[in-house]
Design a protein around this motif. Structure first.
Motif, PDB file in Angstrom:
ATOM      1  N   LEU A  88      33.280  55.713   9.360  1.00  0.00           N
ATOM      2  CA  LEU A  88      34.470  55.115   8.756  1.00  0.00           C
ATOM      3  C   LEU A  88      34.762  53.728   9.317  1.00  0.00           C
ATOM      4  CD1 LEU A  88      36.846  58.229   8.818  1.00  0.00           C
ATOM      5  CD2 LEU A  88      35.286  57.500   7.009  1.00  0.00           C
ATOM      6  N   TYR A  89      34.214  53.398  10.472  1.00  0.00           N
ATOM      7  CA  TYR A  89      34.500  52.110  11.115  1.00  0.00           C
ATOM      8  C   TYR A  89      33.412  51.070  10.868  1.00  0.00           C
ATOM      9  CZ  TYR A  89      35.705  48.751  14.763  1.00  0.00           C
ATOM     10  OH  TYR A  89      36.029  47.611  15.442  1.00  0.00           O
ATOM     11  N   TYR A  90      32.173  51.523  10.840  1.00  0.00           N
ATOM     12  CA  TYR A  90      31.046  50.590  10.687  1.00  0.00           C
ATOM     13  C   TYR A  90      30.604  50.520   9.230  1.00  0.00           C
ATOM     14  CZ  TYR A  90      30.830  50.885  15.763  1.00  0.00           C
ATOM     15  OH  TYR A  90      31.133  50.848  17.099  1.00  0.00           O
ATOM     16  N   PRO A  91      30.117  49.351   8.786  1.00  0.00           N
ATOM     17  CA  PRO A  91      29.967  48.091   9.522  1.00  0.00           C
ATOM     18  C   PRO A  91      31.310  47.367   9.671  1.00  0.00           C
ATOM     19  CG  PRO A  91      29.261  47.790   7.261  1.00  0.00           C
ATOM     20  CD  PRO A  91      29.603  49.242   7.396  1.00  0.00           C
ATOM     21  N   GLU A  92      31.472  46.677  10.803  1.00  0.00           N
ATOM     22  CA  GLU A  92      32.727  45.969  11.050  1.00  0.00           C
ATOM     23  C   GLU A  92      32.935  44.839  10.054  1.00  0.00           C
ATOM     24  OE1 GLU A  92      33.795  45.374  15.302  1.00  0.00           O
ATOM     25  OE2 GLU A  92      31.732  46.039  15.670  1.00  0.00           O
ATOM     26  N   ASP A  93      31.874  44.141   9.695  1.00  0.00           N
ATOM     27  CA  ASP A  93      31.937  43.062   8.712  1.00  0.00           C
ATOM     28  C   ASP A  93      31.203  43.488   7.449  1.00  0.00           C
ATOM     29  OD1 ASP A  93      33.231  41.462  10.618  1.00  0.00           O
ATOM     30  OD2 ASP A  93      31.302  40.806  11.459  1.00  0.00           O
ATOM     31  N   ALA A  94      31.634  42.922   6.331  1.00  0.00           N
ATOM     32  CA  ALA A  94      30.981  43.228   5.052  1.00  0.00           C
ATOM     33  C   ALA A  94      29.579  42.628   5.036  1.00  0.00           C
ATOM     34  CB  ALA A  94      31.804  42.681   3.894  1.00  0.00           C
ATOM     35  N   ILE A  95      28.559  43.484   4.861  1.00  0.00           N
ATOM     36  CA  ILE A  95      27.156  43.053   4.883  1.00  0.00           C
ATOM     37  C   ILE A  95      26.472  43.606   3.635  1.00  0.00           C
ATOM     38  CG2 ILE A  95      24.990  43.120   6.158  1.00  0.00           C
ATOM     39  CD1 ILE A  95      26.601  43.658   8.693  1.00  0.00           C
ATOM     40  N   ASP A  96      25.961  42.702   2.794  1.00  0.00           N
ATOM     41  CA  ASP A  96      25.211  43.078   1.585  1.00  0.00           C
ATOM     42  C   ASP A  96      25.990  44.058   0.717  1.00  0.00           C
ATOM     43  OD1 ASP A  96      23.115  41.472   2.432  1.00  0.00           O
ATOM     44  OD2 ASP A  96      22.092  43.119   3.466  1.00  0.00           O
ATOM     45  N   GLY A  97      27.278  43.821   0.569  1.00  0.00           N
ATOM     46  CA  GLY A  97      28.099  44.693  -0.263  1.00  0.00           C
ATOM     47  C   GLY A  97      28.545  45.977   0.407  1.00  0.00           C
ATOM     48  N   LYS A  98      28.131  46.224   1.654  1.00  0.00           N
ATOM     49  CA  LYS A  98      28.531  47.421   2.392  1.00  0.00           C
ATOM     50  C   LYS A  98      29.831  47.128   3.142  1.00  0.00           C
ATOM     51  CE  LYS A  98      24.722  49.497   1.197  1.00  0.00           C
ATOM     52  NZ  LYS A  98      24.744  50.595   0.206  1.00  0.00           N
ATOM     53  N   GLU A  99      30.820  47.980   2.944  1.00  0.00           N
ATOM     54  CA  GLU A  99      32.124  47.809   3.558  1.00  0.00           C
ATOM     55  C   GLU A  99      32.564  49.105   4.214  1.00  0.00           C
ATOM     56  OE1 GLU A  99      34.005  44.529   0.416  1.00  0.00           O
ATOM     57  OE2 GLU A  99      34.600  46.645   0.315  1.00  0.00           O
ATOM     58  N   ASN A 100      33.397  48.974   5.244  1.00  0.00           N
ATOM     59  CA  ASN A 100      33.939  50.161   5.888  1.00  0.00           C
ATOM     60  C   ASN A 100      35.155  50.656   5.115  1.00  0.00           C
ATOM     61  OD1 ASN A 100      35.879  48.287   6.535  1.00  0.00           O
ATOM     62  ND2 ASN A 100      35.378  48.211   8.711  1.00  0.00           N
ATOM     63  N   LEU A 101      35.744  51.726   5.591  1.00  0.00           N
ATOM     64  CA  LEU A 101      36.823  52.379   4.845  1.00  0.00           C
ATOM     65  C   LEU A 101      38.046  51.486   4.736  1.00  0.00           C
ATOM     66  CD1 LEU A 101      37.952  54.887   3.445  1.00  0.00           C
ATOM     67  CD2 LEU A 101      38.616  55.762   5.693  1.00  0.00           C
ATOM     68  N   LEU A 102      38.385  50.751   5.782  1.00  0.00           N
ATOM     69  CA  LEU A 102      39.579  49.909   5.735  1.00  0.00           C
ATOM     70  C   LEU A 102      39.446  48.822   4.675  1.00  0.00           C
ATOM     71  CD1 LEU A 102      42.326  49.121   6.910  1.00  0.00           C
ATOM     72  CD2 LEU A 102      41.112  47.631   8.515  1.00  0.00           C
ATOM     73  N   ARG A 103      38.296  48.193   4.567  1.00  0.00           N
ATOM     74  CA  ARG A 103      38.097  47.141   3.564  1.00  0.00           C
ATOM     75  C   ARG A 103      38.167  47.718   2.153  1.00  0.00           C
ATOM     76  NH1 ARG A 103      36.233  42.444   5.911  1.00  0.00           N
ATOM     77  NH2 ARG A 103      35.610  42.659   8.078  1.00  0.00           N
ATOM     78  N   VAL A 104      37.659  48.918   1.973  1.00  0.00           N
ATOM     79  CA  VAL A 104      37.726  49.537   0.653  1.00  0.00           C
ATOM     80  C   VAL A 104      39.185  49.808   0.274  1.00  0.00           C
ATOM     81  CG1 VAL A 104      37.075  51.560  -0.697  1.00  0.00           C
ATOM     82  CG2 VAL A 104      35.421  50.519   0.842  1.00  0.00           C
ATOM     83  N   ILE A 105      39.947  50.364   1.218  1.00  0.00           N
ATOM     84  CA  ILE A 105      41.348  50.690   0.929  1.00  0.00           C
ATOM     85  C   ILE A 105      42.167  49.426   0.712  1.00  0.00           C
ATOM     86  CG2 ILE A 105      43.434  51.718   1.887  1.00  0.00           C
ATOM     87  CD1 ILE A 105      41.712  53.769   3.301  1.00  0.00           C
TER      88      ILE A 105
END
Length: 379
Positions: A88-105
């Motif tokens: 839920l925490y990683y990746p800390e930064d958005a990388i290649d469209g991959k985001e953690n739970l906080l960025r999605v919310i």
């Protein structure tokens, strides 16, 4: 007539070419299923977003109260420092469209795609009356933002830069679990109802203090979680599960910090002693997990096997051993060893009892076959 024939030939050639082109296009694109690329996905998300059909696909209809014989609401605290909760925490930064739970919310909330609701400390009401004003919430927690394109007074939208996203401060999540026993299916079902990001900051008198931000309903968030894939351990780096699978399969590890009760008290308030609180949390977990099993009627074979195991355990306890399981194993080993020794002894006794053939040339009984010599005699 000649001109008419020429025009006719030209028309036929043009018609044949159009038919061939249409057939070629149909062969190349028609009747095949082409997988969407990442570019197509980003383009669709920017232009369309989550459609109503997609949202209805992920929504779960709550069971009717008449179909339920048991229901309990559990509040859990997901600590992101635990290894089970690290996806839920990683990746800390958005990388290649991959985001953690906080960025999605946060991305879904500040764009106005899903509503957020006030944290009412155990009396959550997900209605329009308790919807969060996103701008005021961002100001309250000190998150810098700008007005996004297409923002209006009725439908405000905000944009948060990458550097201003408080990823390092949100180290916990609160979730609401609902444990429901359905009479129709005779099964205990668990579902996550809501998620709340919790910001951790330094307290006024030292130490750390937790500040719950807002609640979002899990069903409204599921279409966004289904696009984010994570790997749940370090042994396999292929992301096989989405964040939606992560919650639905119960891969998280959360401590019970509250249960819904009449006095609206937390576990810390009900059990000030840490050992008593831990014991109460474990007992609640065990009761929830064994509730459905206690209602299950075993078959005849299962009942006889259970009864035989209980009788063997009682006999071992009556023999004076305090660990019946180990006693049974030791007895079986001794039986095997004793049986092996018995086989060896029986084989040796059989060999000793077998008659021996005596070869003696000085016997007085020439007719006895046992006294005949096997040596060659010289004539």
């Amino acid at each position: 007539m000649i001109k008419m024939k020429i025009y006719r030939k030209i028309f036929l050639l043009i018609f044949a070419g159009a038919v061939a082109f249409g057939a070629t296009a149909q062969v190349e694109t028609g009747g095949t299923i082409r997988k969407r690329s990442e570019r197509d996905k980003k383009k669709t998300e920017k232009t369309v977003g989550v459609t109503g059909r997609m949202q209805s696909f992920y929504e779960k209809k709550a069971p009717h109260d008449a179909d339920l014989s048991y229901m309990r609401e559990i509040y859990r605290d997901l600590d992101l420092k635990k290894a089970e909760n690290s996806p839920l925490y990683y990746p800390e930064d958005a990388i290649d469209g991959k985001e953690n739970l906080l960025r999605v919310i946060m991305g879904a909330v500040v764009d106005g795609r899903i509503p957020a609701y006030e944290y009412l400390d155990g009396r959550e009401i997900f209605s329009d009356q308790y919807k969060v004003n996103v701008g005021e919430m961002l100001d309250r927690f000190g998150i810098y933002y700008t007005q996004a394109k297409g923002s209006t007074a009725k439908n405000p939208k905000y944009h948060i830069e990458e550097a201003d996203m408080p990823t390092g401060q949100v180290l916990n999540y609160y979730i609401i679990e609902k444990w429901e026993f359905d009479r129709r299916s005779n099964r205990m079902k668990t579902r996550v109802e809501a998620i709340c990001p919790v910001m951790t900051r330094a307290g006024d008198f030292g130490g750390e203090a937790k500040y719950p931000m807002f609640w979002v309903k899990f069903d409204a968030l599921r279409p966004f979680l289904a696009h984010q894939y994570v790997f749940v351990n370090d042994d396999n780096n292929i992301p096989q599960y989405s964040l939606d699978d992560y919650f639905n399969l119960g891969m998280y590890d959360g401590e019970i910090y509250k249960t819904r009760n009449l006095r609206n008290l937390s576990m810390a308030q009900m059990y000030p002693d840490e050992d008593m609180r831990k014991h109460a949390q474990d007992s609640i977990d065990n009761r929830l997990k064994s509730y459905g099993k206690d209602l299950w009627v075993p078959s005849r074979e299962e009942y006889l096997a259970q009864k035989e195991a209980e009788e063997a355990k009682a006999a071992a306890i009556a023999a004076g051993d305090t660990i019946p399981g180990r006693t049974v194993v030791a007895e079986t080993k001794n039986v095997r060893r004793s049986s092996a020794r018995t086989k060896k002894r029986s084989s040796t006794t059989k060999k000793s009892r077998s008659p021996k053939v005596k070869s003696s040339s000085s016997s007085n009984q020439p007719n006895s076959s046992a006294t005949k010599s096997v040596r060659r005699r010289k004539r």
